[in-house]
Design a protein around this motif. Structure first.
Motif, PDB file in Angstrom:
ATOM      1  N   ALA A  98       7.167  -1.667   1.032  1.00 10.80           N
ATOM      2  CA  ALA A  98       7.103  -0.378   1.087  1.00 10.80           C
ATOM      3  C   ALA A  98       6.825   0.301   2.421  1.00 10.80           C
ATOM      4  N   GLN A  99       5.735  -0.230   2.977  1.00 12.24           N
ATOM      5  CA  GLN A  99       5.158   0.170   4.093  1.00 12.24           C
ATOM      6  C   GLN A  99       6.068  -0.188   5.171  1.00 12.24           C
ATOM      7  N   TYR A 125       9.032   2.241   5.146  1.00 13.15           N
ATOM      8  CA  TYR A 125       8.600   3.807   5.616  1.00 13.15           C
ATOM      9  C   TYR A 125       8.660   3.780   7.112  1.00 13.15           C
ATOM     10  N   TYR A 148       4.191  -3.280  -1.972  1.00 10.17           N
ATOM     11  CA  TYR A 148       3.378  -2.509  -1.427  1.00 10.17           C
ATOM     12  C   TYR A 148       3.944  -2.742   0.409  1.00 10.17           C
TER      13      TYR A 148
END
Length: 87
Positions: free
Chosen positions: A22-23, A26, A19
């Motif tokens: 992914a942040q 992004y 997670y």
């Protein structure tokens, strides 16, 4: 039983790491694809660069979420074991 709990704990840690990555990815993609909007001449632009976001959660809440995720994964592993034994 200890082994299943250890796997659940490692799985929860892996999900937290994925997670976070992914942040981060992004944010990097948004940074590379950023196109500024032109402001009027009398508008003062920000002179500092900020990257990422701020999470306004207490550390105890994050630990609680981690433990709940660990218990959920442990329950799923035990359910999988019970179904395997039934067949």
């Amino acid at each position: 039983m200890k082994r299943k709990f250890m796997f659940a704990s490692l799985g929860a840690l892996l999900l937290f790491i994925l997670y976070t990555l992914a942040q981060f990815i992004y944010g990097i993609i948004q940074t590379f694809l950023y196109r500024p909007q032109f402001a009027p001449d009398d508008f003062v632009l920000q002179s500092e660069v900020a990257f990422g976001f701020i999470v306004q959660r207490s550390p105890l809440m994050l630990i609680g979420i981690y433990m709940l995720l660990t218990l959920l994964l442990f329950a799923l592993l035990m359910l999988k074991k019970e179904r395997r034994e039934q067949n």
